[in-house]
Design a protein around this motif. Structure first.
Motif, PDB file in Angstrom:
ATOM      1  N   VAL A 190       0.838  -1.203   0.000  1.00 49.73           N
ATOM      2  CA  VAL A 190       0.000   0.000   0.000  1.00 49.73           C
ATOM      3  C   VAL A 190       0.870   1.250   0.000  1.00 49.73           C
ATOM      4  CG1 VAL A 190      -1.593   1.363   1.408  1.00 49.73           C
ATOM      5  CG2 VAL A 190      -2.018  -1.075   1.050  1.00 49.73           C
ATOM      6  N   LEU A 191       1.900   1.262   0.811  1.00 51.46           N
ATOM      7  CA  LEU A 191       2.789   2.429   0.868  1.00 51.46           C
ATOM      8  C   LEU A 191       3.481   2.653  -0.470  1.00 51.46           C
ATOM      9  CD1 LEU A 191       4.279   1.683   4.385  1.00 51.46           C
ATOM     10  CD2 LEU A 191       2.722   3.559   3.835  1.00 51.46           C
ATOM     11  N   HIS A 192       3.917   1.566  -1.125  1.00 46.17           N
ATOM     12  CA  HIS A 192       4.538   1.702  -2.442  1.00 46.17           C
ATOM     13  C   HIS A 192       3.537   2.194  -3.483  1.00 46.17           C
ATOM     14  CE1 HIS A 192       8.387   0.120  -1.361  1.00 46.17           C
ATOM     15  NE2 HIS A 192       8.002  -1.130  -1.177  1.00 46.17           N
ATOM     16  N   ALA A 193       2.265   1.871  -3.300  1.00 43.61           N
ATOM     17  CA  ALA A 193       1.248   2.238  -4.295  1.00 43.61           C
ATOM     18  C   ALA A 193       0.784   3.684  -4.164  1.00 43.61           C
ATOM     19  CB  ALA A 193       0.045   1.298  -4.171  1.00 43.61           C
ATOM     20  N   LEU A 194       0.997   4.308  -3.029  1.00 46.68           N
ATOM     21  CA  LEU A 194       0.456   5.651  -2.792  1.00 46.68           C
ATOM     22  C   LEU A 194       0.790   6.653  -3.903  1.00 46.68           C
ATOM     23  CD1 LEU A 194       0.952   6.118   1.062  1.00 46.68           C
ATOM     24  CD2 LEU A 194      -1.228   5.925  -0.172  1.00 46.68           C
ATOM     25  N   PRO A 195       2.046   6.764  -4.355  1.00 43.96           N
ATOM     26  CA  PRO A 195       2.317   7.786  -5.381  1.00 43.96           C
ATOM     27  C   PRO A 195       1.616   7.525  -6.705  1.00 43.96           C
ATOM     28  CG  PRO A 195       4.253   6.415  -5.006  1.00 43.96           C
ATOM     29  CD  PRO A 195       3.270   6.084  -3.931  1.00 43.96           C
ATOM     30  N   HIS A 196       1.207   6.268  -6.942  1.00 42.68           N
ATOM     31  CA  HIS A 196       0.522   5.932  -8.192  1.00 42.68           C
ATOM     32  C   HIS A 196      -0.986   6.147  -8.110  1.00 42.68           C
ATOM     33  CE1 HIS A 196       4.336   4.277  -9.297  1.00 42.68           C
ATOM     34  NE2 HIS A 196       4.231   3.222  -8.510  1.00 42.68           N
ATOM     35  N   LEU A 197      -1.536   6.234  -6.897  1.00 45.82           N
ATOM     36  CA  LEU A 197      -2.992   6.203  -6.747  1.00 45.82           C
ATOM     37  C   LEU A 197      -3.590   7.397  -6.005  1.00 45.82           C
ATOM     38  CD1 LEU A 197      -3.351   2.409  -5.861  1.00 45.82           C
ATOM     39  CD2 LEU A 197      -4.153   3.538  -7.949  1.00 45.82           C
ATOM     40  N   VAL A 198      -2.824   8.089  -5.199  1.00 41.53           N
ATOM     41  CA  VAL A 198      -3.365   9.185  -4.384  1.00 41.53           C
ATOM     42  C   VAL A 198      -2.650  10.481  -4.766  1.00 41.53           C
ATOM     43  CG1 VAL A 198      -3.845  10.005  -2.056  1.00 41.53           C
ATOM     44  CG2 VAL A 198      -3.795   7.550  -2.516  1.00 41.53           C
ATOM     45  N   PRO A 199      -3.322  11.370  -5.497  1.00 37.92           N
ATOM     46  CA  PRO A 199      -2.643  12.574  -5.969  1.00 37.92           C
ATOM     47  C   PRO A 199      -2.382  13.614  -4.887  1.00 37.92           C
ATOM     48  CG  PRO A 199      -4.949  12.596  -6.635  1.00 37.92           C
ATOM     49  CD  PRO A 199      -4.695  11.247  -6.024  1.00 37.92           C
ATOM     50  N   GLY A 200      -3.213  13.651  -3.863  1.00 39.54           N
ATOM     51  CA  GLY A 200      -3.059  14.650  -2.809  1.00 39.54           C
ATOM     52  C   GLY A 200      -2.548  14.053  -1.522  1.00 39.54           C
ATOM     53  N   PRO A 201      -2.676  14.781  -0.412  1.00 39.15           N
ATOM     54  CA  PRO A 201      -2.111  14.333   0.865  1.00 39.15           C
ATOM     55  C   PRO A 201      -2.997  13.388   1.664  1.00 39.15           C
ATOM     56  CG  PRO A 201      -3.033  16.519   1.114  1.00 39.15           C
ATOM     57  CD  PRO A 201      -3.204  16.165  -0.334  1.00 39.15           C
ATOM     58  N   ASP A 202      -4.105  12.903   1.090  1.00 41.84           N
ATOM     59  CA  ASP A 202      -5.049  12.100   1.871  1.00 41.84           C
ATOM     60  C   ASP A 202      -4.449  10.808   2.417  1.00 41.84           C
ATOM     61  OD1 ASP A 202      -6.852  14.059   1.283  1.00 41.84           O
ATOM     62  OD2 ASP A 202      -8.020  12.873  -0.159  1.00 41.84           O
ATOM     63  N   GLY A 203      -3.386  10.308   1.799  1.00 43.89           N
ATOM     64  CA  GLY A 203      -2.771   9.073   2.260  1.00 43.89           C
ATOM     65  C   GLY A 203      -1.731   9.260   3.348  1.00 43.89           C
ATOM     66  N   LEU A 204      -1.511  10.504   3.773  1.00 40.61           N
ATOM     67  CA  LEU A 204      -0.476  10.749   4.777  1.00 40.61           C
ATOM     68  C   LEU A 204      -0.676   9.985   6.087  1.00 40.61           C
ATOM     69  CD1 LEU A 204       0.573  14.506   4.517  1.00 40.61           C
ATOM     70  CD2 LEU A 204       1.998  12.468   4.219  1.00 40.61           C
ATOM     71  N   PRO A 205      -1.922   9.788   6.570  1.00 39.87           N
ATOM     72  CA  PRO A 205      -2.056   9.012   7.810  1.00 39.87           C
ATOM     73  C   PRO A 205      -1.433   7.619   7.724  1.00 39.87           C
ATOM     74  CG  PRO A 205      -4.092  10.185   7.373  1.00 39.87           C
ATOM     75  CD  PRO A 205      -3.225  10.376   6.164  1.00 39.87           C
ATOM     76  N   LEU A 206      -1.403   7.013   6.556  1.00 34.77           N
ATOM     77  CA  LEU A 206      -0.779   5.705   6.407  1.00 34.77           C
ATOM     78  C   LEU A 206       0.739   5.823   6.523  1.00 34.77           C
ATOM     79  CD1 LEU A 206      -2.905   4.290   3.451  1.00 34.77           C
ATOM     80  CD2 LEU A 206      -3.353   4.191   5.907  1.00 34.77           C
ATOM     81  N   VAL A 207       1.290   6.853   5.905  1.00 35.15           N
ATOM     82  CA  VAL A 207       2.732   7.104   6.026  1.00 35.15           C
ATOM     83  C   VAL A 207       3.101   7.359   7.482  1.00 35.15           C
ATOM     84  CG1 VAL A 207       4.593   8.698   5.394  1.00 35.15           C
ATOM     85  CG2 VAL A 207       2.924   7.971   3.668  1.00 35.15           C
ATOM     86  N   GLU A 208       2.315   8.185   8.145  1.00 37.07           N
ATOM     87  CA  GLU A 208       2.599   8.521   9.539  1.00 37.07           C
ATOM     88  C   GLU A 208       2.528   7.286  10.434  1.00 37.07           C
ATOM     89  OE1 GLU A 208      -0.390  11.440  10.033  1.00 37.07           O
ATOM     90  OE2 GLU A 208       0.739  13.018   8.979  1.00 37.07           O
ATOM     91  N   ASP A 209       1.554   6.420  10.168  1.00 29.76           N
ATOM     92  CA  ASP A 209       1.451   5.196  10.961  1.00 29.76           C
ATOM     93  C   ASP A 209       2.678   4.317  10.756  1.00 29.76           C
ATOM     94  OD1 ASP A 209      -0.517   3.235  12.515  1.00 29.76           O
ATOM     95  OD2 ASP A 209       0.474   2.082  10.939  1.00 29.76           O
ATOM     96  N   ALA A 210       3.109   4.156   9.516  1.00 26.78           N
ATOM     97  CA  ALA A 210       4.279   3.322   9.234  1.00 26.78           C
ATOM     98  C   ALA A 210       5.531   3.867   9.916  1.00 26.78           C
ATOM     99  CB  ALA A 210       4.496   3.221   7.728  1.00 26.78           C
ATOM    100  N   LEU A 211       5.645   5.183   9.965  1.00 20.99           N
ATOM    101  CA  LEU A 211       6.828   5.786  10.577  1.00 20.99           C
ATOM    102  C   LEU A 211       6.832   5.637  12.096  1.00 20.99           C
ATOM    103  CD1 LEU A 211       7.156   9.036   8.433  1.00 20.99           C
ATOM    104  CD2 LEU A 211       8.609   6.988   8.354  1.00 20.99           C
ATOM    105  N   ARG A 212       5.694   5.292  12.670  1.00 18.08           N
ATOM    106  CA  ARG A 212       5.642   5.049  14.121  1.00 18.08           C
ATOM    107  C   ARG A 212       6.023   3.611  14.483  1.00 18.08           C
ATOM    108  NH1 ARG A 212       0.986   8.570  13.785  1.00 18.08           N
ATOM    109  NH2 ARG A 212      -0.397   6.769  13.480  1.00 18.08           N
TER     110      ARG A 212
END
Length: 245
Positions: free
Chosen positions: A123-145
């Motif tokens: 899912v994290l690898h797919a974000l730049p291909h599927l989510v044009p704006g910042p809506d996916g940031l909560p997933l990035v933030e969770d992974a970084l925790r």
């Protein structure tokens, strides 16, 4: 899909074919490769049965995007990808399935929250291909925790480079140094680090703490610190004091 337990993967871990964990055999990650190119490259590496499975999985995902019932058919294919394509190619296969299914932020969040660590990484690898704006940031933030180094590395791809604010991004770089994730995993590192005085201060403080404790300073810290330095003025240009260089 089952709820994963937090895992820690030692930096430098390799997949069965000797590929560094989370990378394909060419040393790239699916986040950096356009989906059409990714499919062509992956198909060239898969055996006949795996290639047939991938073609069918992508056709099913394209024909039945979104959610149908408690779980969609393409979500089942995500769970099969490692067994069907092998661990070295599973990330790429899962990203292609997500792309074919045109998974939006809601679907990606569902897969991330319910999936295994491998599915979360896809899912994290797919974000730049599927989510044009910042809506996916909560997933990035969770992974970084997490303390899963493969998730941390996947979180710091092109999507994070575009959308993490300066404060979050700096702490993500420090997270890499704390956990041993190579800073080569940080997309667009040179551009974002360039001239960042606050990042330089944080790095210097961390280096001083380790030195005071008698511990080695990671080589990656010196690399990033060098990137924070502003470029020297071009010959013939004036410095702030009016003198030419």
């Amino acid at each position: 899909m089952t709820q994963p337990h937090a895992t820690h993967v030692t930096p430098g871990t390799q997949d069965a074919d000797g590929t560094p964990a989370g990378q394909d055999p060419q040393g790239t990650t699916p986040a950096h490769v356009p989906p059409d190119d990714l499919r062509t490259a992956l198909a060239a590496r898969l055996g006949g049965a795996a290639r047939a499975w991938l073609d069918q999985a992508l056709d099913e995902a394209a024909a039945h995007p979104g959610t149908h019932g408690p779980i969609s058919v393409w979500e089942l294919r995500l769970a099969e990808a490692g067994r069907r394509c092998g661990p070295a190619h599973a990330d790429a296969a899962r990203v292609l399935v997500l792309h074919a299914a045109r998974a939006d932020t809601e679907a990606l969040t569902r897969v991330y929250s319910q999936g295994t660590a491998d599915e979360r990484r896809a899912v994290l690898h797919a974000l730049p291909h599927l989510v044009p704006g910042p809506d996916g940031l909560p997933l990035v933030e969770d992974a970084l925790r997490t303390n899963d180094t493969r998730l941390v590395a996947a979180a710091l791809g092109p999507y994070a480079a575009r959308h993490l604010d300066a404060h979050q991004w700096r702490h993500a770089v420090l997270k890499c140094l704390f956990t041993g994730v190579p800073v080569d995993s940080v997309a667009d590192l040179a551009r974002r680090a360039h001239g960042d005085d606050e990042l330089a201060r944080m790095l210097a403080d961390y280096a001083a703490e380790r030195t005071a404790a008698g511990r080695a300073v990671p080589e990656d810290l010196h690399r990033v610190l060098a990137l924070t330095e502003p470029a020297p003025p071009a010959p013939g240009t004036a410095d702030p004091h009016g003198k030419e260089s």
